[in-house]
Motif scaffolding. Structure first.
Motif, PDB file in Angstrom:
ATOM      1  N   ARG A 117       0.822  -1.221   0.000  1.00 40.31           N
ATOM      2  CA  ARG A 117       0.000   0.000   0.000  1.00 40.31           C
ATOM      3  C   ARG A 117       0.851   1.264   0.000  1.00 40.31           C
ATOM      4  O   ARG A 117       0.327   2.363   0.182  1.00 40.31           O
ATOM      5  N   LYS A 118       2.161   1.113  -0.183  1.00 44.99           N
ATOM      6  CA  LYS A 118       3.033   2.287  -0.134  1.00 44.99           C
ATOM      7  C   LYS A 118       2.573   3.306  -1.182  1.00 44.99           C
ATOM      8  O   LYS A 118       2.348   2.970  -2.345  1.00 44.99           O
ATOM      9  N   GLU A 119       2.448   4.554  -0.752  1.00 42.91           N
ATOM     10  CA  GLU A 119       1.917   5.572  -1.660  1.00 42.91           C
ATOM     11  C   GLU A 119       2.909   5.870  -2.794  1.00 42.91           C
ATOM     12  O   GLU A 119       4.110   5.764  -2.619  1.00 42.91           O
ATOM     13  N   LYS A 120       2.347   6.225  -3.913  1.00 41.73           N
ATOM     14  CA  LYS A 120       3.169   6.579  -5.074  1.00 41.73           C
ATOM     15  C   LYS A 120       3.478   8.070  -5.052  1.00 41.73           C
ATOM     16  O   LYS A 120       2.720   8.857  -4.490  1.00 41.73           O
ATOM     17  N   LEU A 121       4.566   8.406  -5.687  1.00 42.53           N
ATOM     18  CA  LEU A 121       4.931   9.825  -5.784  1.00 42.53           C
ATOM     19  C   LEU A 121       3.958  10.544  -6.719  1.00 42.53           C
ATOM     20  O   LEU A 121       3.484   9.939  -7.685  1.00 42.53           O
ATOM     21  N   PRO A 122       3.688  11.818  -6.479  1.00 36.84           N
ATOM     22  CA  PRO A 122       2.845  12.528  -7.448  1.00 36.84           C
ATOM     23  C   PRO A 122       3.561  12.664  -8.795  1.00 36.84           C
ATOM     24  O   PRO A 122       4.790  12.709  -8.829  1.00 36.84           O
ATOM     25  N   LYS A 123       2.774  12.697  -9.860  1.00 34.23           N
ATOM     26  CA  LYS A 123       3.352  12.756 -11.204  1.00 34.23           C
ATOM     27  C   LYS A 123       4.184  14.039 -11.373  1.00 34.23           C
ATOM     28  O   LYS A 123       3.768  15.100 -10.909  1.00 34.23           O
ATOM     29  N   ASP A 124       5.327  13.880 -11.991  1.00 35.92           N
ATOM     30  CA  ASP A 124       6.174  15.050 -12.217  1.00 35.92           C
ATOM     31  C   ASP A 124       6.050  15.485 -13.682  1.00 35.92           C
ATOM     32  O   ASP A 124       6.636  14.879 -14.585  1.00 35.92           O
ATOM     33  N   PHE A 153       9.373  16.395 -15.638  1.00 35.18           N
ATOM     34  CA  PHE A 153      10.501  15.455 -15.648  1.00 35.18           C
ATOM     35  C   PHE A 153      11.245  15.482 -16.978  1.00 35.18           C
ATOM     36  O   PHE A 153      12.465  15.580 -17.016  1.00 35.18           O
ATOM     37  N   TRP A 154      10.490  15.438 -18.071  1.00 32.26           N
ATOM     38  CA  TRP A 154      11.162  15.388 -19.386  1.00 32.26           C
ATOM     39  C   TRP A 154      11.973  16.660 -19.646  1.00 32.26           C
ATOM     40  O   TRP A 154      13.076  16.621 -20.174  1.00 32.26           O
TER      41      TRP A 154
END
Lengths: 517, 199
Positions: free
Chosen positions: A55-62, A65-66
């Protein structure tokens, strides 16, 4: 199961938790667990651990990044091309020579005040930028994919659309009284239908050579316009102080390459479309291309920006490599333009919903930033003084005056008896200016210096002779933007006083006469 | 897996964003460097989250993830299609993280502050508190830092990232049997460390 070693049992339990055992093995293990509670307890701990980890939370979308990666990739590519194997010895030698040169230089100039001052200035500048955390992350221009027609329309009407879907636009307004304003407004249609370069050329009747000249002028100003509004990855907005003079400079430059007859047509063109400028030097001789070219302000790397972040507004000198950010913007044009526009509009909408006012000072210059009632305004009180460009071509003048409508935050209105009320407003030049115009005898004021809230001006309205006027004034005070406790200070003036400061498009009348003649 | 030489012809009418990994790689190898962006956008969140799973530190994610993609960019020309791009990028990410872990270990060795001591202190402090779902994750992640990297990595790949045994074996470049045994050993060690805190 009982014959298994501890290690083998652990491995089976591990596979059981991963769902990797077949049904027969699963049944056998579950039977074993039912009779061995201590092993069952271990399995429960392992199961809890595995479930918790899954259930570890995911990082918010960056979204950036590109952009960040492509910058880094480019740097790597650049260095790999620059430092060729054959050149490495030369590079090493020149590096060594540079180091020796710097060391000798430092020893030689150690006591020289100029040398010391130069480096201290640089150091302070860099420290200042970092200490104040002025614009963080990647910086991109808000207007990266402008067409020359966008630039022409900005020149003529001072307005440029930020987001066509929501009709959010940025408008620059120069006033006859030499004050200027940059306004960002949502849900407001652009002041006039867009003009095409073709329409413009046809109506003014310009020659092919002149059209080429206008084309070059628009191209040059396009670069300046792009460098004038920057947005950072972290949603800070930087607006260049020279933006207030930019469209006036453009119209002036265009007018300066026209013949007097064409300039009269140009004036009519502006007049019909209610453009904010009027040509004042209709009969001045046409300037030579090289003179015009020299008068176009060039994009410089060091500039004064008003930087607006989530919680602060400041006036900062930022050294920005405009070419570099323009190039980045060009490469990521479509994708980031959309992203930036969305963020910019969100940020400004949020600001418009919070009624607030900031006053930024730099030397003698004062910039007032106001956000309320669906608009976001930057008001430059010392026009021109902020701009680096001294060589402005004065072919046009603003034809309107920006309506002076200072707004002030009123915390509480105190009613005194049945003939007077009082309230406190922040003390600054603009409110003092309005006060000076207030009807004598009806208003009494004093400066109250509160420890907690800073200096305030206490205004008391007293009208014992005219109760109706008192009630109307009080109602006016309370109804005006009641939810945000904002009032237009002008609403306190008598109608007769207001008329004295009405907008008088005097230049327009003068020019109309000139055309008629 | 053989190099899919005709993919670029077959997929000529499909927009780049919809092309398969292999098609994009073939295009890249044929000189169309701009397609690299589509691969990055497809895998950037995956890579960032693996790095986050391993270090549990958002500040490190950007730099390491960018380094991973730079490595991918440099090596993509020589990609031989012997594994899927997905497991290949995973392998590069895990190896990059291992390098970073090694660097951090060396730094800790030379620093005056003992990492072991700090971690022990944190875990001892946790033993005096009660746990709910919210801080359980923190306890487990803090405890996982005590596991040797060879046991910790399979647990991360299996339990957080949900890879299969075969994929983990490919990423870690070892046998499936080794994956099973490391997972089992790592979980047992984790359980033993958590027992005094959770029970």
């Amino acid at each position: 199961m009982n014959q298994l070693s501890q290690k083998e049992l652990e491995q089976i339990i591990s596979q059981y938790l991963d769902g990797e055992l077949d049904s027969v093995e699963t049944k056998k293990l579950e039977e074993y667990l039912s009779t061995h509670p201590s092993v069952m307890r271990d399995v429960e701990i392992l199961r809890t651990t595995k479930q918790t980890l899954s259930r570890k939370e995911k990082l918010p979308k960056d979204d950036w990044f590109w952009l960040k990666l492509s910058n880094k990739l480019e740097q790597k590519e650049f260095h790999s091309h620059r430092i060729m194997p054959g050149a490495r010895s030369v590079f090493a030698f020149s590096s060594l020579a540079s180091i020796i040169f710097v060391i000798v230089g430092i020893i030689y100039f150690r006591e020289t005040p100029i040398f010391h001052k130069f480096f201290m200035d640089r150091k302070n500048l860099v420290e200042n930028v970092y200490r104040n955390n002025i614009m963080t992350g990647n910086i991109l221009p808000l207007f990266s994919n402008l067409s020359k027609e966008d630039v022409l329309n900005f020149a003529l009407f001072g307005s440029i659309g930020i987001d066509s879907a929501n009709n959010t636009s940025l408008t620059v307004r120069n006033s006859e009284d030499k004050s200027s304003q940059i306004q960002i407004v949502r849900n407001e249609k652009l002041p006039a239908p867009p003009v095409t370069i073709h329409d413009f050329a046809k109506e003014i009747g310009i020659t092919t050579n002149q059209q080429e000249m206008v084309d070059s002028i628009l191209g040059s100003y396009k670069e300046k316009l792009q460098a004038s509004v920057l947005v950072s990855e972290n949603d800070e907005v930087a607006i260049h102080a020279e933006l207030i003079d930019l469209n006036r400079a453009m119209v002036s430059t265009i007018a300066s390459c026209l013949e007097p007859v064409q300039r009269t047509r140009f004036q009519k063109f502006l007049d019909v479309r209610k453009a904010p400028y009027a040509v004042v030097a209709v009969n001045a001789p046409k300037l030579e291309p090289h003179v015009i070219w020299n008068n176009i302000p060039k994009v410089s790397s060091s500039h004064n920006y008003v930087v607006i972040s989530h919680d602060t507004v400041e006036f900062a000198e930022m050294r920005i490599n405009v070419d570099s950010i323009r190039e980045v913007a060009h490469r990521h044009e479509m994708r980031y333009q959309r992203l930036i526009t969305e963020r910019m509009v969100t940020e400004l909408t949020e600001r418009q919903q919070r009624a607030e006012e900031n006053l930024v000072k730099m030397g003698q210059n004062r910039i007032r930033i106001q956000s309320s009632s669906g608009a976001f305004q930057i008001h430059f009180e010392a026009p021109g003084a902020l701009s680096n460009e001294a060589e402005m071509v004065e072919m046009v003048k603003p034809r309107f005056r920006i309506p002076a409508s200072p707004r002030a935050m009123v915390n509480e209105v105190t009613i005194i008896g049945d003939s007077a009320f009082s309230f406190e407003i922040p003390t600054d030049d603009q409110t003092v200016r309005v006060f000076k115009r207030l009807p004598k005898g009806e208003f009494h004021f004093e400066i109250v210096d509160s420890m907690m809230r800073g200096p305030k001006m206490k205004l008391m309205f007293k009208s014992p002779s005219n109760k109706r006027e008192f009630e109307s004034k009080l109602r006016q005070m309370r109804e005006k933007d009641h939810e945000r406790n904002l009032i237009d200070l002008d609403s306190l003036l008598h109608e007769s006083d207001k008329q004295n400061i009405e907008n008088i498009p005097s230049k327009t009348n003068q020019i109309k006469k000139e055309i008629e003649i | 897996m053989a190099k899919p030489a005709v993919i670029n012809i077959i997929n000529a009418n499909i927009p780049n964003v919809q092309k398969s990994d292999d098609s994009l790689i073939v295009l890249f190898q044929n000189g169309e460097r701009e397609v690299f962006r589509f691969l990055v956008e497809r895998y950037q969140e995956k890579v960032r989250n693996i790095v986050f799973s391993i270090f549990n530190d958002p500040d490190l994610v950007d730099d390491i993830s960018q380094e991973v993609f730079i490595k991918v960019f440099q090596a993509l020309q020589n990609f031989r299609f012997e594994s899927s791009f997905y497991t290949w990028i995973y392998r590069i990410t895990v190896n990059k993280c291992r390098d970073e872990l090694r660097k951090k270990k060396v730094k800790r060795f030379f620093s005056f502050q003992s990492f072991e001591k700090t971690t022990n202190l944190k875990i001892e402090n946790m033993a005096t508190t009660t746990f709910d779902d919210e801080n359980m994750m923190g306890v487990i992640q803090e405890t996982m830092k005590k596991l040797p990297e060879k046991f910790r990595m399979p647990i991360i790949l299996k339990d957080i990232d949900g890879l299969s045994y075969d994929e983990i074996a490919e990423v870690l470049d070892c046998e499936v049997g080794t994956v099973k045994s490391r997972l089992s050993r790592g979980r047992t060690m984790l359980k033993e460390l958590l027992m005094p805190i959770l029970v």
